[in-house]
Design a protein around this motif. Structure first.
Motif, PDB file in Angstrom:
ATOM      1  N   GLU A   5     -46.016 -29.016 -11.637  1.00 44.33           N
ATOM      2  CA  GLU A   5     -46.033 -28.452 -13.127  1.00 44.33           C
ATOM      3  C   GLU A   5     -44.775 -27.780 -13.537  1.00 44.33           C
ATOM      4  OE1 GLU A   5     -49.085 -25.382 -14.851  1.00 44.33           O
ATOM      5  OE2 GLU A   5     -49.739 -26.200 -13.324  1.00 44.33           O
ATOM      6  N   LEU A   6     -44.476 -28.268 -14.646  1.00 42.46           N
ATOM      7  CA  LEU A   6     -43.245 -27.758 -15.064  1.00 42.46           C
ATOM      8  C   LEU A   6     -43.316 -26.674 -16.510  1.00 42.46           C
ATOM      9  CD1 LEU A   6     -40.128 -28.348 -15.179  1.00 42.46           C
ATOM     10  CD2 LEU A   6     -40.594 -29.791 -16.967  1.00 42.46           C
ATOM     11  N   ASP A   7     -42.590 -25.494 -16.104  1.00 43.88           N
ATOM     12  CA  ASP A   7     -42.789 -24.431 -17.110  1.00 43.88           C
ATOM     13  C   ASP A   7     -41.500 -23.999 -17.735  1.00 43.88           C
ATOM     14  OD1 ASP A   7     -44.345 -22.176 -18.240  1.00 43.88           O
ATOM     15  OD2 ASP A   7     -43.707 -20.759 -16.560  1.00 43.88           O
ATOM     16  N   SER A  39     -43.712 -33.252 -22.074  1.00 42.37           N
ATOM     17  CA  SER A  39     -43.914 -32.043 -21.572  1.00 42.37           C
ATOM     18  C   SER A  39     -42.420 -31.339 -21.366  1.00 42.37           C
ATOM     19  CB  SER A  39     -44.981 -32.033 -20.408  1.00 42.37           C
ATOM     20  OG  SER A  39     -44.325 -32.674 -19.454  1.00 42.37           O
ATOM     21  N   VAL A  40     -41.594 -32.150 -20.863  1.00 48.49           N
ATOM     22  CA  VAL A  40     -40.229 -31.781 -20.594  1.00 48.49           C
ATOM     23  C   VAL A  40     -39.572 -31.111 -21.833  1.00 48.49           C
ATOM     24  CG1 VAL A  40     -37.733 -32.450 -19.972  1.00 48.49           C
ATOM     25  CG2 VAL A  40     -39.752 -33.149 -18.406  1.00 48.49           C
ATOM     26  N   LYS A  41     -39.725 -32.085 -22.886  1.00 52.04           N
ATOM     27  CA  LYS A  41     -39.301 -31.833 -24.181  1.00 52.04           C
ATOM     28  C   LYS A  41     -39.762 -30.348 -24.615  1.00 52.04           C
ATOM     29  CE  LYS A  41     -40.632 -33.607 -28.014  1.00 52.04           C
ATOM     30  NZ  LYS A  41     -41.014 -34.641 -29.222  1.00 52.04           N
ATOM     31  N   LEU A  42     -41.123 -30.193 -24.713  1.00 53.10           N
ATOM     32  CA  LEU A  42     -41.683 -29.003 -25.303  1.00 53.10           C
ATOM     33  C   LEU A  42     -41.018 -27.871 -24.164  1.00 53.10           C
ATOM     34  CD1 LEU A  42     -45.236 -29.945 -25.786  1.00 53.10           C
ATOM     35  CD2 LEU A  42     -43.600 -29.632 -27.426  1.00 53.10           C
ATOM     36  N   SER A  43     -41.096 -27.747 -23.034  1.00 52.50           N
ATOM     37  CA  SER A  43     -40.614 -26.789 -22.028  1.00 52.50           C
ATOM     38  C   SER A  43     -39.053 -26.709 -22.366  1.00 52.50           C
ATOM     39  CB  SER A  43     -40.363 -27.386 -20.664  1.00 52.50           C
ATOM     40  OG  SER A  43     -41.913 -27.577 -20.185  1.00 52.50           O
ATOM     41  N   LYS A  45     -37.620 -27.053 -25.526  1.00 52.02           N
ATOM     42  CA  LYS A  45     -37.617 -26.283 -26.639  1.00 52.02           C
ATOM     43  C   LYS A  45     -37.966 -24.762 -26.460  1.00 52.02           C
ATOM     44  CE  LYS A  45     -38.370 -30.147 -30.136  1.00 52.02           C
ATOM     45  NZ  LYS A  45     -39.114 -30.465 -30.789  1.00 52.02           N
ATOM     46  N   ARG A  46     -38.949 -24.574 -25.723  1.00 47.47           N
ATOM     47  CA  ARG A  46     -39.430 -23.351 -25.527  1.00 47.47           C
ATOM     48  C   ARG A  46     -38.428 -22.361 -24.759  1.00 47.47           C
ATOM     49  NH1 ARG A  46     -45.517 -25.309 -24.055  1.00 47.47           N
ATOM     50  NH2 ARG A  46     -46.119 -25.413 -26.081  1.00 47.47           N
ATOM     51  N   LEU A  52     -33.318 -18.745 -22.616  1.00 46.76           N
ATOM     52  CA  LEU A  52     -33.310 -19.096 -21.447  1.00 46.76           C
ATOM     53  C   LEU A  52     -32.570 -20.338 -21.154  1.00 46.76           C
ATOM     54  CD1 LEU A  52     -36.853 -18.617 -20.284  1.00 46.76           C
ATOM     55  CD2 LEU A  52     -35.252 -17.145 -19.972  1.00 46.76           C
ATOM     56  N   LEU A  53     -32.216 -21.129 -22.036  1.00 48.51           N
ATOM     57  CA  LEU A  53     -31.411 -22.328 -21.917  1.00 48.51           C
ATOM     58  C   LEU A  53     -30.559 -22.205 -23.285  1.00 48.51           C
ATOM     59  CD1 LEU A  53     -33.461 -25.523 -20.778  1.00 48.51           C
ATOM     60  CD2 LEU A  53     -31.740 -24.006 -19.645  1.00 48.51           C
ATOM     61  N   PRO A  54     -29.221 -22.664 -23.326  1.00 48.25           N
ATOM     62  CA  PRO A  54     -28.391 -22.603 -24.560  1.00 48.25           C
ATOM     63  C   PRO A  54     -28.978 -24.018 -25.132  1.00 48.25           C
ATOM     64  CG  PRO A  54     -27.007 -23.317 -22.333  1.00 48.25           C
ATOM     65  CD  PRO A  54     -28.568 -23.015 -21.981  1.00 48.25           C
ATOM     66  N   TYR A  55     -28.549 -23.943 -26.422  1.00 48.74           N
ATOM     67  CA  TYR A  55     -28.876 -25.200 -27.327  1.00 48.74           C
ATOM     68  C   TYR A  55     -27.676 -26.197 -26.968  1.00 48.74           C
ATOM     69  CZ  TYR A  55     -32.484 -23.120 -30.280  1.00 48.74           C
ATOM     70  OH  TYR A  55     -33.814 -22.489 -30.226  1.00 48.74           O
TER      71      TYR A  55
END
Length: 57
Positions: A5-7, A39-43, A45-46, A52-55
């Motif tokens: 599961e990817l969060d 789901s990776v794309k949504l994670s 983006k969130r 938590l991640l840089p743009y």
């Protein structure tokens, strides 16, 4: 990659799915099917929205 599961909080695995510039790897390069790539794309983006991640790197 063997991830069940990817969060969005799992930044170590999300960084592996992005380039040095912060772009997502394509489905061909990452090996994801369409459902999991979405789901990776949504994670990502969130995670970016929650800082938590840089743009861009």
């Amino acid at each position: 990659m063997g991830i069940e599961e990817l969060d969005y909080k799992d930044t170590q695995n999300l960084v592996k799915l992005t380039t040095n510039q912060g772009k997502l790897f394509s489905r061909k390069r990452s090996g994801n099917c369409a459902h999991h790539q979405h789901s990776v794309k949504l994670s990502v983006k969130r995670a970016r929205f929650m800082a938590l991640l840089p743009y861009v790197a």
